[in-house]
Design an enzyme around this catalytic site. Sequence first.
Site, PDB file in Angstrom:
ATOM      1  N   LYS A  39       0.849  -1.206   0.000  1.00 12.78           N
ATOM      2  CA  LYS A  39       0.000   0.000   0.000  1.00 12.78           C
ATOM      3  C   LYS A  39       0.878   1.247   0.000  1.00 12.78           C
ATOM      4  O   LYS A  39       2.075   1.183   0.319  1.00 12.78           O
ATOM      5  CB  LYS A  39      -0.904  -0.017   1.240  1.00 12.78           C
ATOM      6  CG  LYS A  39      -0.133   0.067   2.566  1.00 12.78           C
ATOM      7  CD  LYS A  39      -1.037  -0.159   3.771  1.00 12.78           C
ATOM      8  CE  LYS A  39      -0.235  -0.083   5.066  1.00 12.78           C
ATOM      9  NZ  LYS A  39      -1.058  -0.424   6.250  1.00 12.78           N
ATOM     10  N   ARG A 136     -10.639   0.497  14.782  1.00 11.98           N
ATOM     11  CA  ARG A 136     -10.669   1.114  13.449  1.00 11.98           C
ATOM     12  C   ARG A 136     -11.833   0.482  12.680  1.00 11.98           C
ATOM     13  O   ARG A 136     -12.964   0.588  13.125  1.00 11.98           O
ATOM     14  CB  ARG A 136      -9.311   0.930  12.744  1.00 11.98           C
ATOM     15  CG  ARG A 136      -8.167   1.488  13.600  1.00 11.98           C
ATOM     16  CD  ARG A 136      -6.909   1.845  12.836  1.00 11.98           C
ATOM     17  NE  ARG A 136      -6.438   0.878  11.875  1.00 11.98           N
ATOM     18  CZ  ARG A 136      -5.198   0.871  11.353  1.00 11.98           C
ATOM     19  NH1 ARG A 136      -4.311   1.772  11.764  1.00 11.98           N
ATOM     20  NH2 ARG A 136      -4.835  -0.021  10.463  1.00 11.98           N
ATOM     21  N   TYR A 266      16.492  30.093   7.163  1.00 11.08           N
ATOM     22  CA  TYR A 266      15.443  30.949   7.727  1.00 11.08           C
ATOM     23  C   TYR A 266      15.515  31.028   9.248  1.00 11.08           C
ATOM     24  O   TYR A 266      15.756  30.029   9.922  1.00 11.08           O
ATOM     25  CB  TYR A 266      14.070  30.398   7.344  1.00 11.08           C
ATOM     26  CG  TYR A 266      13.755  30.520   5.866  1.00 11.08           C
ATOM     27  CD1 TYR A 266      13.850  31.736   5.199  1.00 11.08           C
ATOM     28  CD2 TYR A 266      13.372  29.401   5.148  1.00 11.08           C
ATOM     29  CE1 TYR A 266      13.555  31.833   3.845  1.00 11.08           C
ATOM     30  CE2 TYR A 266      13.068  29.483   3.791  1.00 11.08           C
ATOM     31  CZ  TYR A 266      13.167  30.720   3.144  1.00 11.08           C
ATOM     32  OH  TYR A 266      12.880  30.799   1.814  1.00 11.08           O
ATOM     33  N   MET A 314      11.795  24.671   1.939  1.00 12.97           N
ATOM     34  CA  MET A 314      10.964  23.909   0.998  1.00 12.97           C
ATOM     35  C   MET A 314      11.795  23.086   0.016  1.00 12.97           C
ATOM     36  O   MET A 314      11.453  21.952  -0.308  1.00 12.97           O
ATOM     37  CB  MET A 314      10.044  24.854   0.214  1.00 12.97           C
ATOM     38  CG  MET A 314       9.012  24.122  -0.629  1.00 12.97           C
ATOM     39  SD  MET A 314       7.960  25.232  -1.567  1.00 12.97           S
ATOM     40  CE  MET A 314       7.036  26.035  -0.276  1.00 12.97           C
TER      41      MET A 314
HETATM   42  C1  LIG Z   1      -0.288  -1.476   6.829  1.00 13.37           C
HETATM   43  C2  LIG Z   1      -0.899  -2.737   7.266  1.00 13.37           C
HETATM   44  C3  LIG Z   1      -0.113  -3.898   7.449  1.00 13.37           C
HETATM   45  C4  LIG Z   1       1.401  -3.899   7.377  1.00 13.37           C
HETATM   46  O1  LIG Z   1       1.907  -3.366   8.590  1.00 13.37           O
HETATM   47  P1  LIG Z   1       3.479  -3.379   8.909  1.00 13.37           P
HETATM   48  O2  LIG Z   1       3.542  -2.928  10.316  1.00 13.37           O
HETATM   49  O3  LIG Z   1       4.078  -2.392   7.970  1.00 13.37           O
HETATM   50  O4  LIG Z   1       3.978  -4.750   8.682  1.00 13.37           O
HETATM   51  C5  LIG Z   1      -0.763  -5.076   7.725  1.00 13.37           C
HETATM   52  N1  LIG Z   1      -2.115  -5.128   7.854  1.00 13.37           N
HETATM   53  C6  LIG Z   1      -2.887  -4.030   7.719  1.00 13.37           C
HETATM   54  C7  LIG Z   1      -4.361  -4.157   7.889  1.00 13.37           C
HETATM   55  C8  LIG Z   1      -2.308  -2.797   7.449  1.00 13.37           C
HETATM   56  O5  LIG Z   1      -3.082  -1.714   7.349  1.00 13.37           O
END
Ligand SMILES: *Cc1c(COP(=O)(O)O)cnc(C)c1O
Length: 376
Positions: A39, A136, A266, A314
């Site tokens: 992801k 969640r 800055y 930046m």
């Molecule tokens: C992001 C995520 C993972 C991976 O988590 P890591 O700590 O990076 O291994 C696994 N399961 C879900 C549901 C996630 O959102």
Amino acid sequence: MRAVTAVFRERVVDLDAVTANVIRLRELVGTPHVMAVVKADAYGHGAVESARAALAGGADWLGVAEVAEGLELREAGITAPVLAWLHDPDEDFEAAARAGLDLGLSSLEQLETAARAGRGDRPVFVHVKVETGLSRNGVAEADWDAVFARARELEASGDVVVRGVFSHLSNASLEDDRAALAVFESALARARAAGLAPELRHIAASAAALTLPESRYDLVRLGIAVYGLSPFGGGSGAEYGLRPAMTLRGRVAAVRRVPAGKGVSYDYTYRTAGETTLALVPLGYAEGIPRHASNRGPVSIAGHAFRISGRVAMDQFVVDVGDLDVRVGDEVVLFGDPATGVPGADDWAAAADTINYEIVTRLGGRLKRTFVGGAQ
Ligand SMILES: *Cc1c(COP(=O)(O)O)cnc(C)c1O
């Protein structure tokens, strides 16, 4: 890592490290299945390339948050199983079903929508997510029986296949995670009682997969560890035989010699203590360098360790390099594999009061991404 000439600013992703990390993690966890979580553009490492590298290491599942991320993998020709688990209320499950993505579902509504997408010649493969403590998404305990019963009906009518039941852990403490596992066990028992026989039970991400063997079940969902970083603050991937895949680097864009007392960047939050040389590094918060790491972020210039001097701007920041003979064009490494003597993403996390996950994932802007290794 193959040598690549440094450019103005870039992140170099070593795909061989991703493959080697997955091989190593498979040895460590010993589960029948390993999901590489790609992801958020593979935590900044490049989703398609990282997915291929992880599959080459023996991962047999890919995980993404959104359907769109899964479709991107399919469009690139990746045919491995993919699970997507975070959906817009109007998510196009039809497109997901056509692309053969598995859907992680957290409510009866999502289950009904998924079943409609499957109606016809093929079932939709779903993984029911149950809430076990993280607060969640995930089906609440009060709704488990209704969702499992409906899922069983939809399985009987050929609209869905419940391939998995899963959840996610807080990593708050081992005790908290063990308590969540107990809740997960009761969800699995209720799923079985409803007539479901999910082939994949999964709850562990990197942290639990590495430290809580009873959380591994049939599959572990590994994100940060695949990229060679530790899921534990203050830890190091090397403790598990992992190698960071990403190097963030650039080239010195300007050098000037200045007297004592010179204000830098800055707000002049840094002043030179004596006559010295200042090197200008062309990476700023537009590239995701945390401004919060002003005066703290570590860098390696021509193989020497320094810290940022003054504010991160930046487009750029300044480093007081003392009397070191630094030249325009010299390589600057912000982070990479600490085993090679450069700072790690963990050092940046400490400097910016955050976690390594955020450091690698937040990068972007005008940064080039270069891949080394892999099958290309
Ligand atoms: C992001 C995520 C993972 C991976 O988590 P890591 O700590 O990076 O291994 C696994 N399961 C879900 C549901 C996630 O959102």
